[in-house]
Design a protein around this motif. Structure first.
Motif, PDB file in Angstrom:
ATOM      1  N   LYS A 256       0.825  -1.208   0.000  1.00  0.00           N
ATOM      2  CA  LYS A 256       0.000   0.000   0.000  1.00  0.00           C
ATOM      3  C   LYS A 256       0.861   1.262   0.000  1.00  0.00           C
ATOM      4  N   LEU A 257       1.975   1.219   0.754  1.00  0.00           N
ATOM      5  CA  LEU A 257       2.865   2.388   0.837  1.00  0.00           C
ATOM      6  C   LEU A 257       3.897   2.434  -0.278  1.00  0.00           C
ATOM      7  N   GLN A 258       4.064   1.338  -1.018  1.00  0.00           N
ATOM      8  CA  GLN A 258       5.009   1.259  -2.129  1.00  0.00           C
ATOM      9  C   GLN A 258       6.442   1.508  -1.665  1.00  0.00           C
ATOM     10  N   VAL A 259       6.827   0.784  -0.615  1.00  0.00           N
ATOM     11  CA  VAL A 259       8.180   0.901  -0.074  1.00  0.00           C
ATOM     12  C   VAL A 259       8.732  -0.494   0.156  1.00  0.00           C
ATOM     13  N   SER A 260      10.048  -0.578   0.336  1.00  0.00           N
ATOM     14  CA  SER A 260      10.698  -1.853   0.611  1.00  0.00           C
ATOM     15  C   SER A 260      10.583  -2.187   2.094  1.00  0.00           C
ATOM     16  N   LEU A 261      11.067  -3.373   2.471  1.00  0.00           N
ATOM     17  CA  LEU A 261      10.991  -3.800   3.867  1.00  0.00           C
ATOM     18  C   LEU A 261      11.854  -2.918   4.767  1.00  0.00           C
ATOM     19  N   ALA A 262      13.071  -2.591   4.307  1.00  0.00           N
ATOM     20  CA  ALA A 262      13.961  -1.743   5.112  1.00  0.00           C
ATOM     21  C   ALA A 262      13.371  -0.351   5.296  1.00  0.00           C
ATOM     22  N   THR A 263      12.778   0.208   4.241  1.00  0.00           N
ATOM     23  CA  THR A 263      12.168   1.543   4.348  1.00  0.00           C
ATOM     24  C   THR A 263      10.937   1.507   5.238  1.00  0.00           C
ATOM     25  N   PHE A 264      10.155   0.424   5.150  1.00  0.00           N
ATOM     26  CA  PHE A 264       8.976   0.303   6.002  1.00  0.00           C
ATOM     27  C   PHE A 264       9.367   0.220   7.479  1.00  0.00           C
ATOM     28  N   GLN A 265      10.422  -0.531   7.783  1.00  0.00           N
ATOM     29  CA  GLN A 265      10.898  -0.604   9.163  1.00  0.00           C
ATOM     30  C   GLN A 265      11.376   0.759   9.652  1.00  0.00           C
ATOM     31  N   LYS A 266      12.049   1.495   8.801  1.00  0.00           N
ATOM     32  CA  LYS A 266      12.533   2.818   9.180  1.00  0.00           C
ATOM     33  C   LYS A 266      11.372   3.777   9.443  1.00  0.00           C
ATOM     34  N   LEU A 267      10.341   3.749   8.591  1.00  0.00           N
ATOM     35  CA  LEU A 267       9.185   4.617   8.788  1.00  0.00           C
ATOM     36  C   LEU A 267       8.469   4.295  10.095  1.00  0.00           C
ATOM     37  N   CYS A 268       8.320   3.011  10.401  1.00  0.00           N
ATOM     38  CA  CYS A 268       7.650   2.621  11.654  1.00  0.00           C
ATOM     39  C   CYS A 268       8.454   3.062  12.872  1.00  0.00           C
ATOM     40  N   ILE A 269       9.788   2.993  12.788  1.00  0.00           N
ATOM     41  CA  ILE A 269      10.628   3.415  13.908  1.00  0.00           C
ATOM     42  C   ILE A 269      10.537   4.924  14.111  1.00  0.00           C
ATOM     43  N   LEU A 270      10.595   5.678  13.029  1.00  0.00           N
ATOM     44  CA  LEU A 270      10.559   7.133  13.147  1.00  0.00           C
ATOM     45  C   LEU A 270       9.208   7.634  13.631  1.00  0.00           C
ATOM     46  N   LYS A 271       8.129   6.997  13.187  1.00  0.00           N
ATOM     47  CA  LYS A 271       6.791   7.452  13.570  1.00  0.00           C
ATOM     48  C   LYS A 271       6.267   6.784  14.837  1.00  0.00           C
ATOM     49  N   GLY A 272       6.997   5.807  15.373  1.00  0.00           N
ATOM     50  CA  GLY A 272       6.547   5.146  16.595  1.00  0.00           C
ATOM     51  C   GLY A 272       5.383   4.208  16.393  1.00  0.00           C
ATOM     52  N   ILE A 273       5.320   3.524  15.264  1.00  0.00           N
ATOM     53  CA  ILE A 273       4.249   2.566  14.967  1.00  0.00           C
ATOM     54  C   ILE A 273       4.746   1.165  15.311  1.00  0.00           C
TER      55      ILE A 273
END
Length: 505
Positions: free
Chosen positions: A22-39
């Motif tokens: 849905k977000l059109q990102v890779s696994l590493a980028t998805f992990q980074k986004l979740c860490i930065l946003k606190g998800i």
């Protein structure tokens, strides 16, 4: 009819693979986004198809899809593809211009979104300090550059400088991992670890990309916290630091040059924001336990750690340098050595202690007797200040001595360690009291009423256990088993304590 997957847990949760598509990102980028946003991942209350998968709240993924940060992530991905394409075509001028005009993003807005109040940021400060102090003592790797290590070192020094200025240290504990330090800021007491130097290298089985993502957020968070703390004291941020003084081996806290803050200076780096909101301002109570004392640290003492601890409690620390030998020793009140042989002539107007005396005195909030911590003497146990012995069934003997010494100045433990003659009398009286208590227990055991009461109680307990449901009975058995294991552990500690006391006599 209700369509499948349009209501309930199937609608409220989404798997990680679907979220990435849905977000059109890779696994590493998805992990980074979740860490930065606190998800964080969630566990659905109802079992879904593919329960071994990782699930997230659909609401969090929708918010993340509309966040401006993901637009920057897409721009960076497109920019990297342009650089790769230009390198393949050997267009050096275009590659140089693309590298110079690389898109970037700021994380101050995310820090303010996650921590609306300053107290919320302080409550989550322990994880940030643990990671930054660890990275500050590392060597550079392929993902953690030398610039990041230098930035982490700068942020940790600035935080330590604030702690020294306000005297916010409350508890310290020396362990194998490092020095545990507890500070108090606005009534909140975060605990962090300062590792010893030299620090071990990064293990190979650790995912450095995850550490790098956490580090990117915590750098920005600690920078915002330091800015708020320095501005509250009326100083400009960041403070100037003279690297030449550190290279000469002097204290890093004397290398800071503080300047007063301008009136029109903003409190945060974000344009148009007022920074953290503060509902209540609580004044810090400075720690002045070591005020008026000057410590000379031996060469085997970790200078950077004990200089920070002593200055935070109002004291002063010096040490000998190859380029600058100590000439004026008249103002020194304590010599700190961690070896039995004291170099030079022994002075009678000063105290000679081991470094544990400083840590135990800070935890006890009173200056303990120096006779227990003389160089070459077997030290008393270094008790953890983070364990509450008041309500526990096992209470160390040295903890009793500290509480008695704080209230009435009783020095029975000192007499027992030094070997005073009165210690044998105290031990004899204690043994006599124990024999009288055992005799009373024997007399009580002969009474028939005392025999009938526990048997009836155990019978009632067995009947109540039979009437329980299987689930409640299983829970009750687990509780009783844990209580018995705890009692065995306490009895073992008490037995060892008595053996040590008898061997010391």
């Amino acid at each position: 009819m209700i369509r499948k997957g349009s209501k309930g847990a199937a609608k409220a949760y989404i798997s990680a693979s679907k979220a990435r598509r849905k977000l059109q990102v890779s696994l590493a980028t998805f992990q980074k986004l979740c860490i930065l946003k606190g998800i964080h991942p969630r566990v659905p209350g109802k079992k879904l198809k593919g329960s071994q998968k990782t699930f997230y709240l659909t609401k969090d993924i929708k918010f993340l899809a509309h966040d401006p940060l993901i637009r920057k992530i897409w721009e960076l991905r497109a920019h990297r593809r342009k650089i790769k394409k230009a390198k393949a075509k050997k267009e050096t001028s275009k590659v140089k211009s693309l590298l110079d005009n690389s898109p970037s993003y700021r994380l101050e807005r995310i820090v303010l979104e996650r921590y609306g109040k300053f107290q919320d940021a302080l409550s989550d400060l322990d994880d940030a300090l643990n990671l930054l102090f660890m990275v500050a003592n590392l060597t550079c790797t392929s993902l953690i550059s030398s610039d990041k290590i230098a930035n982490c070192r700068r942020l940790c020094r600035e935080f330590q400088k604030y702690v020294v200025m306000t005297g916010a240290v409350r508890k310290v504990f020396a362990s194998v991992k490092g020095l545990y330090v507890q500070v108090e800021i606005d009534g909140i007491r975060p605990v962090f670890i300062i590792p010893y130097r030299p620090f071990q290298r990064m293990p190979e089985d650790v995912d450095q990309r995850i550490i790098n993502s956490f580090l990117e957020f915590y750098e920005c968070m600690l920078s915002c916290v330091n800015r708020h703390l320095f501005h509250r004291l009326g100083y400009a941020y960041p403070p100037k630091f003279e690297e030449s003084l550190e290279e000469r081996g002097l204290s890093i806290f004397d290398a800071f040059i503080l300047e007063s803050k301008k009136k029109d200076e903003a409190q945060m780096m974000v344009d148009g924001s007022e920074g953290f909101s503060n509902d209540t301002e609580k004044g810090d109570h400075s720690n002045t336990l070591l005020k008026g004392m000057k410590f000379f640290l031996g060469r085997e003492i970790p200078v950077d750690l004990f200089d920070f601890i002593i200055r935070s409690c109002g004291g002063e620390a010096i040490w000998e340098l190859p380029s600058m030998p100590v000439t004026d020793t008249s103002s020194i009140t304590h010599y700190v050595y961690d070896r039995p042989d004291i170099p030079g002539e022994r002075r009678l107007d000063v105290e000679y202690v081991q470094p544990q005396w400083i840590l135990d005195s800070i935890n006890a909030q009173v200056l303990l007797p120096v006779s227990l911590y003389l160089p070459g003497v077997s030290l008393p146990p270094h008790l953890s200040p983070f364990v509450n012995h008041e309500n526990s069934s096992y209470r160390p003997h040295f903890q009793d001595f500290i509480s008695e010494y704080k209230t009435s100045g009783v020095n029975t433990y000192t007499e027992r360690v030094v070997g005073d003659k009165s210690s044998t009398q105290v031990v004899a009286e204690n043994n006599k009291n124990e024999e009288e208590e055992e005799e009373e227990r024997r007399q009580r055991a002969l009474v028939p009423n005392d025999k009938s009461e526990p048997s009836s109680e155990s019978a009632n307990r067995k009947l109540a256990k039979l009437m329980m449901r299987r689930k409640d009975r299983h829970l009750y058995e687990k509780i009783t088993k844990s209580q018995k294991e705890k009692e065995k552990k306490v009895n073992r500690l008490v037995r060892r304590q008595k053996e040590l006391m008898q061997s010391s006599e």
